[in-house]
Scaffold this motif. Sequence first.
Motif, PDB file in Angstrom:
ATOM      1  N   ASP A   1       0.834  -1.207   0.000  1.00 37.34           N
ATOM      2  CA  ASP A   1       0.000   0.000   0.000  1.00 37.34           C
ATOM      3  C   ASP A   1       0.865   1.251   0.000  1.00 37.34           C
ATOM      4  O   ASP A   1       0.621   2.201  -0.746  1.00 37.34           O
ATOM      5  N   ALA A   2       1.891   1.248   0.856  1.00 35.23           N
ATOM      6  CA  ALA A   2       2.779   2.404   0.936  1.00 35.23           C
ATOM      7  C   ALA A   2       3.532   2.595  -0.377  1.00 35.23           C
ATOM      8  O   ALA A   2       3.707   3.724  -0.842  1.00 35.23           O
TER       9      ALA A   2
ATOM     10  N   SER B   1       2.506   2.017  -3.299  1.00 38.18           N
ATOM     11  CA  SER B   1       1.655   2.637  -4.313  1.00 38.18           C
ATOM     12  C   SER B   1       1.639   4.149  -4.148  1.00 38.18           C
ATOM     13  O   SER B   1       1.292   4.869  -5.075  1.00 38.18           O
ATOM     14  N   GLY B   2       2.006   4.627  -2.967  1.00 42.54           N
ATOM     15  CA  GLY B   2       2.144   6.064  -2.743  1.00 42.54           C
ATOM     16  C   GLY B   2       3.596   6.510  -2.792  1.00 42.54           C
ATOM     17  O   GLY B   2       3.945   7.583  -2.295  1.00 42.54           O
ATOM     18  N   GLN B   3       4.427   5.674  -3.370  1.00 41.62           N
ATOM     19  CA  GLN B   3       5.868   5.937  -3.537  1.00 41.62           C
ATOM     20  C   GLN B   3       6.564   6.164  -2.192  1.00 41.62           C
ATOM     21  O   GLN B   3       7.487   6.973  -2.073  1.00 41.62           O
ATOM     22  N   ARG B   4       6.090   5.470  -1.164  1.00 46.43           N
ATOM     23  CA  ARG B   4       6.780   5.488   0.129  1.00 46.43           C
ATOM     24  C   ARG B   4       7.203   4.053   0.438  1.00 46.43           C
ATOM     25  O   ARG B   4       6.533   3.094   0.049  1.00 46.43           O
TER      26      ARG B   4
ATOM     27  N   GLU C   1       8.855   4.553   8.166  1.00 46.94           N
ATOM     28  CA  GLU C   1       9.190   4.898   6.779  1.00 46.94           C
ATOM     29  C   GLU C   1      10.699   4.981   6.652  1.00 46.94           C
ATOM     30  O   GLU C   1      11.366   5.611   7.487  1.00 46.94           O
TER      31      GLU C   1
ATOM     32  N   ARG D   1       4.509   0.302  -9.654  1.00 48.45           N
ATOM     33  CA  ARG D   1       4.145  -0.078  -8.293  1.00 48.45           C
ATOM     34  C   ARG D   1       5.376  -0.233  -7.407  1.00 48.45           C
ATOM     35  O   ARG D   1       5.260  -0.528  -6.230  1.00 48.45           O
TER      36      ARG D   1
END
Length: 231
Positions: A104-105, A107-110, A142, A209
């Motif tokens: 999930d992270a 997909s938010g580039q984290r 992170e 992704r």
Amino acid sequence: AQPLATPFAWVLVRLDGADTALLHALDAPGPEAVHTGMRVRIRWAAERTGAITDIACFEPYGGDGTGQSAPHDGEFADPVTGIVTPARLDYRYTPGRAQSAYLDALSGQRIVGERCPSCHKVYVPPRGACPTCGVATTEQVEVGPRGTVTTFCIVNIKAKNLDIEVPYVYAHIALDGADLALHARIGGIPYDQVRMGLRVEPVWTEGGRHPDHYRPTGEPDADYDAYKELL
Ligand SMILES: [Zn+2]
């Protein structure tokens, strides 16, 4: 559901040339018809399909009909040296809580790992538990996006379905804040200039992704002591 409609014995048969025995049925009218060491042969099924069921059973086999004969000498006129066996593996991958959060992270580039509450190591990608301490990891941390090349290899063989010019470099990268190196391709630098300690950052592509590759940041190389535990 017996293999034969007439009396038979369950026997261990060591086929000539084999080192182990297999369990099968021997066509035998009574106990007096069976003894260890007797020679037997395969009785093939009336209809063969290329499966183990092609062996209907074993039957006594000897020149004089008593089942007594000399052991096979192990020599074969036309030995089988290989067989082709189709194989298939179907599986379903269920990422679970930790991997789902990681994806999930992404997909938010984290890039998010998880910290062990006992040894405080941060695992990326997280598996949901610390393999050393055996406890669940729940605190999300992170990491990156920058990191350090800890070790690498130069790939000279083109992979099927991968449109990457060879040679290229595949590296272990310790992202800043992570206690586990992940692996990725290194780009944006000639392959023969990649080195341990090189500082890199992810390069994302449209709709990707995960990072397409990592490229040098231009920072000074990291000290060996800073990543030697992550090799
Ligand atoms: Zn731990």
